[in-house]
Scaffold this active site. Structure first.
Site, PDB file in Angstrom:
ATOM      1  N   ASN A 208       0.848  -1.191   0.000  1.00 29.76           N
ATOM      2  CA  ASN A 208       0.000   0.000   0.000  1.00 29.76           C
ATOM      3  C   ASN A 208       0.882   1.239   0.000  1.00 29.76           C
ATOM      4  O   ASN A 208       2.105   1.134  -0.027  1.00 29.76           O
ATOM      5  CB  ASN A 208      -0.958  -0.013   1.198  1.00 29.76           C
ATOM      6  CG  ASN A 208      -0.229  -0.115   2.524  1.00 29.76           C
ATOM      7  OD1 ASN A 208       0.573   0.750   2.868  1.00 29.76           O
ATOM      8  ND2 ASN A 208      -0.491  -1.180   3.271  1.00 29.76           N
ATOM      9  N   ASP A 276      -4.455  -6.395   4.642  1.00 24.72           N
ATOM     10  CA  ASP A 276      -5.528  -7.254   5.145  1.00 24.72           C
ATOM     11  C   ASP A 276      -5.414  -8.677   4.620  1.00 24.72           C
ATOM     12  O   ASP A 276      -5.848  -9.617   5.275  1.00 24.72           O
ATOM     13  CB  ASP A 276      -6.887  -6.678   4.748  1.00 24.72           C
ATOM     14  CG  ASP A 276      -7.184  -5.367   5.457  1.00 24.72           C
ATOM     15  OD1 ASP A 276      -6.867  -5.271   6.658  1.00 24.72           O
ATOM     16  OD2 ASP A 276      -7.717  -4.447   4.818  1.00 24.72           O
ATOM     17  N   PRO A 303      -3.220 -12.078   9.790  1.00 19.58           N
ATOM     18  CA  PRO A 303      -3.559 -11.954  11.211  1.00 19.58           C
ATOM     19  C   PRO A 303      -3.931 -10.516  11.549  1.00 19.58           C
ATOM     20  O   PRO A 303      -3.364  -9.562  11.010  1.00 19.58           O
ATOM     21  CB  PRO A 303      -2.270 -12.375  11.922  1.00 19.58           C
ATOM     22  CG  PRO A 303      -1.185 -12.188  10.907  1.00 19.58           C
ATOM     23  CD  PRO A 303      -1.815 -12.479   9.588  1.00 19.58           C
ATOM     24  N   LEU A 306      -3.811  -5.801  15.694  1.00 14.15           N
ATOM     25  CA  LEU A 306      -4.448  -4.895  16.647  1.00 14.15           C
ATOM     26  C   LEU A 306      -5.468  -5.629  17.503  1.00 14.15           C
ATOM     27  O   LEU A 306      -5.501  -5.479  18.729  1.00 14.15           O
ATOM     28  CB  LEU A 306      -5.105  -3.734  15.907  1.00 14.15           C
ATOM     29  CG  LEU A 306      -5.911  -2.743  16.743  1.00 14.15           C
ATOM     30  CD1 LEU A 306      -5.034  -2.076  17.793  1.00 14.15           C
ATOM     31  CD2 LEU A 306      -6.571  -1.700  15.843  1.00 14.15           C
ATOM     32  N   LYS A 337     -14.759   0.240  14.143  1.00  9.95           N
ATOM     33  CA  LYS A 337     -13.493  -0.502  14.208  1.00  9.95           C
ATOM     34  C   LYS A 337     -12.980  -0.568  15.637  1.00  9.95           C
ATOM     35  O   LYS A 337     -12.504  -1.613  16.084  1.00  9.95           O
ATOM     36  CB  LYS A 337     -12.454   0.152  13.297  1.00  9.95           C
ATOM     37  CG  LYS A 337     -11.096  -0.544  13.313  1.00  9.95           C
ATOM     38  CD  LYS A 337     -10.128   0.089  12.332  1.00  9.95           C
ATOM     39  CE  LYS A 337      -8.781  -0.638  12.331  1.00  9.95           C
ATOM     40  NZ  LYS A 337      -7.835  -0.070  11.337  1.00  9.95           N
TER      41      LYS A 337
END
Length: 398
Positions: A208, A276, A303, A306, A337
């Site tokens: 990203n 992700d 995984p 957070l 979230k």
């Protein structure tokens, strides 16, 4: 600056001992007094004369100096300093420290003191990665020893990886942070930063646009307030901050392992833009074009670092800060979230292309907690970091 500070510098036996000469010079330029201790192995790499000339004082080498030992000289040496610094910290010295051995002057000094210690490891990458060394690292951290480095790079032996001693300026910055009387002194904080790269084949990967700039700014701001910072970073464009322990990773799985190894901590700031998904089965060979046919890639979920740390049953950090980079319904998505992950705070920002935030020099964030949302004005990423660090310091002191 280190005016009036007394540093006891133990120089271990490794090729990086040559850096200790520059370290002495930079410490004295910062106002510190340096008392050097040279191990027998260290004396194979740098001479006592060069060390003494730069330190402006005698070099201590022998435990059994009868004149000094009549006055318990090793006890006085170990306790008269404001900080004990081991640079380079070899695998042998670390093992002695972890096991409580005292068979020479350096190891005796390290065992006979209650003065804070800072260790700058230096060794071959295989030695650093060895389970025995990692057990010793964990023991020393639990005993309260602070670390700076090791860095990743080319080794004198021709190999590449973590094990290079931190540069002298990095060590000076870590020493300054150790003396900091800021509100985070004595707190250990984990910061993740940068993107992750998920391999497709040996030459391609999923990534990203994160530059790592915000994470680096946060790490620096926390260290400035006196925190011991463990900085876990993906392959970012921005260099990591000085004076912190840097752990470099590539993939989300590697980042999770590094995070778990860093625990326990007082707080965790998860600023990394973790991918992700990953390719379920990355190819060990470069994928070739086949008559214009498109390859089919199957994805697997990475995984959720957070969430895993936020939902720990035991040993959970007191404060966990997540980040939410959103392009639509920023506040609603970030609020959801926070609840879904179980973290304490979410730093939400709009990274839609029109904002120029992703990879840019500024940020426009909203801090979301159980008490609601707090809009911050658009400002430079360093200013965001400093404001967040102060809020973290206040939360940990309450």
């Amino acid at each position: 600056m280190l005016d009036s500070k007394h540093i006891l510098l133990i120089i271990g036996g490794g090729i990086a001992a040559y850096k200790s000469l520059d370290l002495i010079r930079k410490l004295r330029e910062s106002g510190a007094t340096v008392t050097p201790v040279l191990t027998r192995a260290g004396g194979e790499f740098v001479t006592p004369l060069s060390v003494s000339a730069l330190a402006g004082t005698e070099v201590h080498r022998d435990l059994f100096d009868l004149t000094k030992e009549a006055e318990m000289g090793h006890i006085q040496l170990s306790r008269s300093a404001d900080l004990l610094v081991v640079a380079p910290g070899t695998a042998d010295l670390m093992a002695k420290m972890a096991q409580g051995q005292a068979d020479d002057l350096a190891s005796t000094l390290l065992l006979a003191t209650d003065t804070p210690m800072l260790l700058a490891p230096s060794m071959n990458v295989r030695m650093w990665d060895h389970p025995a060394t990692q057990r010793n690292v964990a023991t020393l951290r639990s005993d309260g020893v602070s670390f700076v480095g090791p860095n990743e790079g080319d080794m004198a032996c021709g190999e590449y990886g973590p094990g290079r001693m931190a540069e002298p300026l990095e060590i000076v910055a870590a020493i300054e942070a150790a003396f900091g009387d800021g509100p985070l002194k004595g707190k250990r904080i984990l910061v993740t930063s940068g993107p992750t790269h998920e391999p497709i084949d040996p030459v391609r990967y999923i990534a990203n646009r994160s530059s790592g700039a915000q994470g680096t700014a946060i790490g620096a701001a926390l260290a400035k307030l006196g925190a011991e910072v463990v900085f876990v970073t993906g392959p970012a464009d921005v260099a990591p901050p000085s004076g912190v322990e840097v752990v470099k990773v590539q993939s989300a799985a590697e980042m999770l392992s590094a995070v778990e190894a860093a625990l326990p901590v007082d707080a965790g700031v998860f600023a990394a833009a973790v991918a992700d998904w990953r390719v379920a089965s990355s190819s060990e060979s470069k994928i070739k074009k086949k008559n214009g046919k498109m390859p089919v890639l199957e994805f697997a979920e990475n995984p959720d670092i957070l969430a895993q740390v936020s939902q720990m049953k035991t040993g959970r950090p007191t404060l966990i800060v997540g980040f939410a980079a959103e392009t639509d319904d920023v506040i609603a998505n970030a609020t959801a979230k926070r609840l879904r992950k179980g973290c304490d705070w979410i730093v939400a920002n709009d990274v839609s292309p029109a904002t120029g935030i992703m990879g840019g020099s500024e940020n426009d964030v909203t801090l979301i907690s159980k008490d609601g949302s707090e809009d911050w004005p658009r400002m430079g990423k360093q200013a965001v970091a400093e404001r967040l660090a102060l809020k973290i310091a206040k939360a940990l002191s309450d």
